[in-house]
Design an enzyme around this catalytic site. Structure first.
Site, PDB file in Angstrom:
ATOM      1  N   LYS A 275       0.729  -1.262  -0.016  1.00 62.22           N
ATOM      2  CA  LYS A 275       0.099   0.177  -0.038  1.00 62.22           C
ATOM      3  C   LYS A 275       0.878   1.021   0.022  1.00 62.22           C
ATOM      4  CE  LYS A 275      -0.544  -0.318   4.930  1.00 62.22           C
ATOM      5  NZ  LYS A 275      -1.401  -0.817   6.225  1.00 62.22           N
TER       6      LYS A 275
ATOM      7  N   ARG B 247     -10.837  -0.007  14.767  1.00 60.15           N
ATOM      8  CA  ARG B 247     -10.644   0.785  13.684  1.00 60.15           C
ATOM      9  C   ARG B 247     -11.899   0.330  12.730  1.00 60.15           C
ATOM     10  NH1 ARG B 247      -5.045   0.647  10.421  1.00 60.15           N
ATOM     11  NH2 ARG B 247      -5.502  -1.226  10.218  1.00 60.15           N
TER      12      ARG B 247
ATOM     13  N   HIS C 247      -6.565  -7.626  13.258  1.00 56.13           N
ATOM     14  CA  HIS C 247      -5.566  -6.775  13.199  1.00 56.13           C
ATOM     15  C   HIS C 247      -5.021  -6.336  14.555  1.00 56.13           C
ATOM     16  CE1 HIS C 247      -2.327  -4.453  11.221  1.00 56.13           C
ATOM     17  NE2 HIS C 247      -2.978  -3.210  11.847  1.00 56.13           N
TER      18      HIS C 247
ATOM     19  N   ARG D 101       0.415 -11.028   6.529  1.00 60.32           N
ATOM     20  CA  ARG D 101       0.421  -9.838   5.658  1.00 60.32           C
ATOM     21  C   ARG D 101       1.733  -8.925   6.095  1.00 60.32           C
ATOM     22  NH1 ARG D 101      -4.270  -9.617   8.719  1.00 60.32           N
ATOM     23  NH2 ARG D 101      -3.752  -7.980  10.056  1.00 60.32           N
TER      24      ARG D 101
ATOM     25  N   TYR E  81      14.864  31.432   5.943  1.00 63.06           N
ATOM     26  CA  TYR E  81      13.584  31.971   6.095  1.00 63.06           C
ATOM     27  C   TYR E  81      13.741  32.346   7.621  1.00 63.06           C
ATOM     28  CZ  TYR E  81      11.398  30.906   1.907  1.00 63.06           C
ATOM     29  OH  TYR E  81      10.768  31.016   0.489  1.00 63.06           O
TER      30      TYR E  81
ATOM     31  N   CYS F 163      13.399  24.813   3.622  1.00 62.96           N
ATOM     32  CA  CYS F 163      12.526  25.393   2.669  1.00 62.96           C
ATOM     33  C   CYS F 163      11.718  24.530   1.773  1.00 62.96           C
ATOM     34  CB  CYS F 163      13.302  26.083   1.667  1.00 62.96           C
ATOM     35  SG  CYS F 163      14.404  27.354   2.332  1.00 62.96           S
TER      36      CYS F 163
ATOM     37  N   ASP G 197      11.828  23.509  -1.291  1.00 67.04           N
ATOM     38  CA  ASP G 197      12.739  23.018  -2.375  1.00 67.04           C
ATOM     39  C   ASP G 197      13.938  22.723  -2.001  1.00 67.04           C
ATOM     40  OD1 ASP G 197      10.273  23.228  -3.957  1.00 67.04           O
ATOM     41  OD2 ASP G 197      11.096  25.352  -4.193  1.00 67.04           O
TER      42      ASP G 197
END
Ligand SMILES: *Cc1c(COP(=O)(O)O)cnc(C)c1O
Length: 372
Positions: free
Chosen positions: A40, A140, A170, A223, A268, A314, A316
């Site tokens: 997943k 859940r 689970h 799993r 910043y 930042c 990027d």
């Protein structure tokens, strides 16, 4: 999101590590249970299709995904193996389940009835493969009451709409933090099993933590998730029974290096101030790539040395204090080995106060995944 193919920031996915982790787990199972690889969230950020191919080659006999679209991705990639969708899907998509031969999690009687109604309206042909989910204490999704489970059983075994393919639960505390609660969940699951037919194809209880530290009890399939990727589900609390090999490394390069005089500010808010004359390097990776802002103060590796992340991260880019001058283009390791030093996903998780799962899932699509 576009992929940054023309940028030196890359996530390397090590095939051998994934193969090693899966093969070791299959050895432990000694044929008692099948292994479904949990892929997943794009294979925990490693690339679902790539990981699934490796897993299948190593003996995984099926896959688990969280959402319908992830299952469709695997079918489109050509996988014919069983795929279980762990999260309940909207009954309106029932036709896709039959068309793509997918197995699905049944959380309630009401959900099954809705599936049945839409199935008939749409005149579907092949039965829907359901795995009844028992909520034994995770809180859940799944059946909590005997009465409702009995109703569901009667429906799925009498109606032609359904094929009862699995039953599962689970565990909330399989990583060792609360053994008593684990046992309580086991007992509740046993009670649920007693209500159901005894010949169900897949009876499964084990996520990675359960598989590593508890017998694959009352179960013929596991799993196997986070340790496919070489990560320990307990963080650092418990040792895995065999050596896990981390599969992901994250690398970038210095794109600018400069000498900054003492008492200058970086980033910043100007929060970081140079103490003396310092070599500052800029790397093209930021929070839009999955480097959390609270990694400021942590470090990356340059030429086998730790280089602290200075100033705010930042979107990027971020800035490093370098031990000395390096040429632009010098390799920088965010996760993985650099000469004698290593930064693990766990190191970062510990620093920012989260779990290893979140760190790998947060590496965004902009960062290319490169298989090696
Ligand atoms: C995600 C998930 C798993 C895999 O969990 P790991 O801790 O990564 O092994 C197993 N079962 C269910 C129901 C899940 O949601």
């Amino acid at each position: 999101m576009v992929i940054g193919k023309h940028r030196p920031t890359i996530a390397c996915v090590n095939q051998k590590a994934i193969a090693h982790n899966i093969s070791e787990e299959i050895k432990q199972l000694e044929g008692r249970a099948e292994l479904f690889a949990v892929v997943k969230a794009d294979g925990y950020g490693h690339g679902a299709v790539t990981v699934s191919k490796i897993a299948k080659d190593c003996g995984a006999t099926g896959f688990c995904v969280a959402i319908l679209d992830e299952a469709l991705e695997l079918r489109e990639a050509g996988f014919k193996d069983p795929i279980l969708i762990l999260e309940p899907i909207s009954p309106s998509y029932v036709r896709l389940l039959t068309e793509y031969n997918l197995s699905v999690t049944a959380p309630t009687y009401e959900w099954l009835k809705e599936i049945e109604t839409i199935y008939k309206q749409e005149n579907c042909q092949k039965p829907i493969k359901v795995h009844l989910k028992i909520d034994s204490g995770m809180g859940r999704i799944g059946f909590r009451e005997e009465k409702e489970l009995t109703q569901a059983r009667d429906l799925v075994i009498t109606s032609k709409v359904f094929e009862l393919e699995g039953v599962f639960t689970h565990f909330a505390t399989a990583d060792g933090s609360d053994e008593a609660y684990f046992l309580k969940q086991q007992q509740r699951f046993l009670k649920a099993l007693a209500i159901l037919p005894q010949d169900i194809r897949y009876v499964h209880t084990a996520n990675t933590a359960t598989a590593l530290w508890h017998e694959a009890w009352q179960s013929n399939m596991i799993r196997f998730g986070v340790s496919v990727y070489g990560l320990n589900p307990s963080g650092t609390l418990l040792d895995s029974p065999y050596q896990l090999e981390p599969a992901l490394s994250l690398e970038t390069e210095l794109i600018q290096v400069k000498k900054v005089q003492a008492k200058e500010r970086i980033g910043y808010g100007g929060e970081y101030q140079t103490q003396t004359d310092e070599w500052i390097g800029t790397v093209p990776i930021g929070y839009a790539d999955g480097i959390r802002r609270d990694m400021s103060g942590f470090y990356m590796l340059v030429d086998g040395e730790k280089a602290p992340i200075v100033g705010r991260v930042c979107m990027d880019q971020c800035m490093l204090r370098l031990p000395k001058e390096y040429p632009t283009g010098t390799k920088v390791t965010v996760i993985g080995k650099n000469q004698h030093q290593e930064i693990t996903v766990q190191d970062i998780a510990d620093y920012v106060g989260t779990i290893n799962y979140e760190i790998v899932c947060n590496i965004t699509e902009r960062v290319p995944r490169v298989i090696k």
